[in-house]
Design a protein around this motif. Structure first.
Motif, PDB file in Angstrom:
ATOM      1  N   ALA A 132       0.864  -1.179  -0.025  1.00 51.32           N
ATOM      2  CA  ALA A 132       0.131   0.016   0.124  1.00 51.32           C
ATOM      3  C   ALA A 132       0.771   1.333  -0.044  1.00 51.32           C
ATOM      4  N   ARG A 133       1.991   1.357   0.634  1.00 47.21           N
ATOM      5  CA  ARG A 133       2.597   2.339   0.904  1.00 47.21           C
ATOM      6  C   ARG A 133       3.467   2.876  -0.484  1.00 47.21           C
ATOM      7  N   VAL A 134       3.976   1.934  -1.169  1.00 48.31           N
ATOM      8  CA  VAL A 134       4.548   2.228  -2.400  1.00 48.31           C
ATOM      9  C   VAL A 134       3.541   2.510  -3.465  1.00 48.31           C
ATOM     10  N   ILE A 135       2.369   1.849  -3.393  1.00 44.36           N
ATOM     11  CA  ILE A 135       1.233   2.403  -4.379  1.00 44.36           C
ATOM     12  C   ILE A 135       0.806   3.621  -3.967  1.00 44.36           C
ATOM     13  N   GLU A 136       0.623   4.120  -2.686  1.00 48.23           N
ATOM     14  CA  GLU A 136       0.439   5.569  -2.280  1.00 48.23           C
ATOM     15  C   GLU A 136       1.571   6.435  -3.017  1.00 48.23           C
ATOM     16  N   LEU A 137       2.773   6.180  -3.078  1.00 47.97           N
ATOM     17  CA  LEU A 137       3.745   6.945  -3.633  1.00 47.97           C
ATOM     18  C   LEU A 137       3.700   7.226  -5.080  1.00 47.97           C
ATOM     19  N   LEU A 138       3.144   6.039  -5.794  1.00 46.21           N
ATOM     20  CA  LEU A 138       3.112   6.255  -7.215  1.00 46.21           C
ATOM     21  C   LEU A 138       1.567   7.124  -7.186  1.00 46.21           C
ATOM     22  N   GLN A 139       0.633   6.932  -6.660  1.00 42.58           N
ATOM     23  CA  GLN A 139      -0.588   7.732  -6.856  1.00 42.58           C
ATOM     24  C   GLN A 139      -0.246   9.223  -6.606  1.00 42.58           C
ATOM     25  N   SER A 140       0.675   9.695  -5.587  1.00 46.60           N
ATOM     26  CA  SER A 140       1.223  10.920  -5.526  1.00 46.60           C
ATOM     27  C   SER A 140       2.139  11.466  -6.479  1.00 46.60           C
ATOM     28  N   CYS A 141       2.890  10.602  -7.031  1.00 47.16           N
ATOM     29  CA  CYS A 141       3.706  10.882  -8.250  1.00 47.16           C
ATOM     30  C   CYS A 141       2.560  11.290  -9.480  1.00 47.16           C
ATOM     31  N   CYS A 142       1.601  10.531  -9.497  1.00 48.65           N
ATOM     32  CA  CYS A 142       0.969  10.721 -10.847  1.00 48.65           C
ATOM     33  C   CYS A 142      -0.137  11.936 -10.458  1.00 48.65           C
ATOM     34  N   GLU A 143      -0.357  12.124  -9.296  1.00 50.57           N
ATOM     35  CA  GLU A 143      -1.125  13.212  -8.982  1.00 50.57           C
ATOM     36  C   GLU A 143      -0.158  14.628  -9.375  1.00 50.57           C
ATOM     37  N   GLN A 144       0.935  14.627  -9.217  1.00 44.65           N
ATOM     38  CA  GLN A 144       1.864  15.658  -9.288  1.00 44.65           C
ATOM     39  C   GLN A 144       2.078  15.828 -10.950  1.00 44.65           C
ATOM     40  N   CYS A 145       2.014  14.806 -11.630  1.00 43.93           N
ATOM     41  CA  CYS A 145       2.212  15.031 -13.139  1.00 43.93           C
ATOM     42  C   CYS A 145       0.961  14.920 -13.745  1.00 43.93           C
ATOM     43  N   LYS A 146      -0.384  15.036 -13.207  1.00 41.03           N
ATOM     44  CA  LYS A 146      -1.374  14.984 -13.591  1.00 41.03           C
ATOM     45  C   LYS A 146      -1.742  13.641 -14.566  1.00 41.03           C
ATOM     46  N   TYR A 147      -1.197  12.640 -14.009  1.00 42.67           N
ATOM     47  CA  TYR A 147      -1.421  11.398 -14.803  1.00 42.67           C
ATOM     48  C   TYR A 147      -1.233  11.298 -16.249  1.00 42.67           C
ATOM     49  N   GLU A 148      -0.078  12.079 -16.725  1.00 45.11           N
ATOM     50  CA  GLU A 148       0.361  12.415 -17.721  1.00 45.11           C
ATOM     51  C   GLU A 148       1.457  11.185 -18.163  1.00 45.11           C
ATOM     52  N   SER A 149       1.818  10.320 -17.237  1.00 44.39           N
ATOM     53  CA  SER A 149       2.888   9.348 -17.277  1.00 44.39           C
ATOM     54  C   SER A 149       2.243   7.928 -17.567  1.00 44.39           C
ATOM     55  N   THR A 150       2.848   7.130 -18.550  1.00 44.46           N
ATOM     56  CA  THR A 150       2.401   5.833 -18.685  1.00 44.46           C
ATOM     57  C   THR A 150       2.405   5.150 -17.703  1.00 44.46           C
ATOM     58  N   HIS A 151       3.287   5.115 -16.735  1.00 44.79           N
ATOM     59  CA  HIS A 151       3.124   4.541 -15.386  1.00 44.79           C
ATOM     60  C   HIS A 151       1.950   4.622 -14.520  1.00 44.79           C
ATOM     61  N   CYS A 152       1.039   5.647 -14.819  1.00 38.63           N
ATOM     62  CA  CYS A 152      -0.070   5.863 -13.987  1.00 38.63           C
ATOM     63  C   CYS A 152      -1.287   5.243 -14.374  1.00 38.63           C
ATOM     64  N   ALA A 153      -1.244   4.624 -15.399  1.00 40.66           N
ATOM     65  CA  ALA A 153      -2.456   3.742 -15.933  1.00 40.66           C
ATOM     66  C   ALA A 153      -3.082   2.894 -14.874  1.00 40.66           C
ATOM     67  N   SER A 154      -2.014   2.044 -14.122  1.00 41.64           N
ATOM     68  CA  SER A 154      -2.716   1.026 -13.249  1.00 41.64           C
ATOM     69  C   SER A 154      -2.876   1.630 -11.875  1.00 41.64           C
ATOM     70  N   VAL A 155      -2.606   2.819 -11.441  1.00 36.36           N
ATOM     71  CA  VAL A 155      -2.726   3.030 -10.392  1.00 36.36           C
ATOM     72  C   VAL A 155      -4.304   3.147  -9.651  1.00 36.36           C
ATOM     73  N   SER A 156      -5.311   3.396 -10.336  1.00 35.37           N
ATOM     74  CA  SER A 156      -6.603   3.513  -9.879  1.00 35.37           C
ATOM     75  C   SER A 156      -7.199   1.958  -9.744  1.00 35.37           C
ATOM     76  N   GLY A 157      -6.684   1.048 -10.455  1.00 41.22           N
ATOM     77  CA  GLY A 157      -7.091  -0.253 -10.242  1.00 41.22           C
ATOM     78  C   GLY A 157      -6.499  -0.702  -9.060  1.00 41.22           C
ATOM     79  N   LEU A 158      -5.245  -0.464  -8.538  1.00 40.94           N
ATOM     80  CA  LEU A 158      -4.650  -0.890  -7.506  1.00 40.94           C
ATOM     81  C   LEU A 158      -5.286  -0.319  -6.192  1.00 40.94           C
TER      82      LEU A 158
END
Length: 71
Positions: free
Chosen positions: A32-58
């Motif tokens: 959960a902690r590392v997933i939350e870190l990715l979510q935070s990163c994706c929020e900062q880049c406005k989900y414009e990274s290809t790495h953000c596609a899976s965050v919502s499902g997780l």
């Protein structure tokens, strides 16, 4: 090198999630902690990274596990 980081924001966080999931038999609740870190990163880049596609499902999967009442 900075340009590559801009092109691939959140790559480190996404790799950290994969490593955590592999180490923990794909139990997303343990990661959960590392997933939350990715979510935070994706929020900062406005989900414009290809790495953000899976965050919502997780996050949805973790939310369901956390909200389930213990029997």
């Amino acid at each position: 090198m900075a340009k590559q980081e801009i092109k691939e924001p959140c790559k480190k966080e996404a790799c950290d999630i994969q490593a955590c999931l592999t180490k923990n038999n794909f139990n997303s609740q343990r990661c959960a902690r590392v997933i939350e870190l990715l979510q935070s990163c994706c929020e900062q880049c406005k989900y414009e990274s290809t790495h953000c596609a899976s965050v919502s499902g997780l996050l949805k999967q973790i939310s369901k596990q956390v909200k389930q009442p213990k029997s």
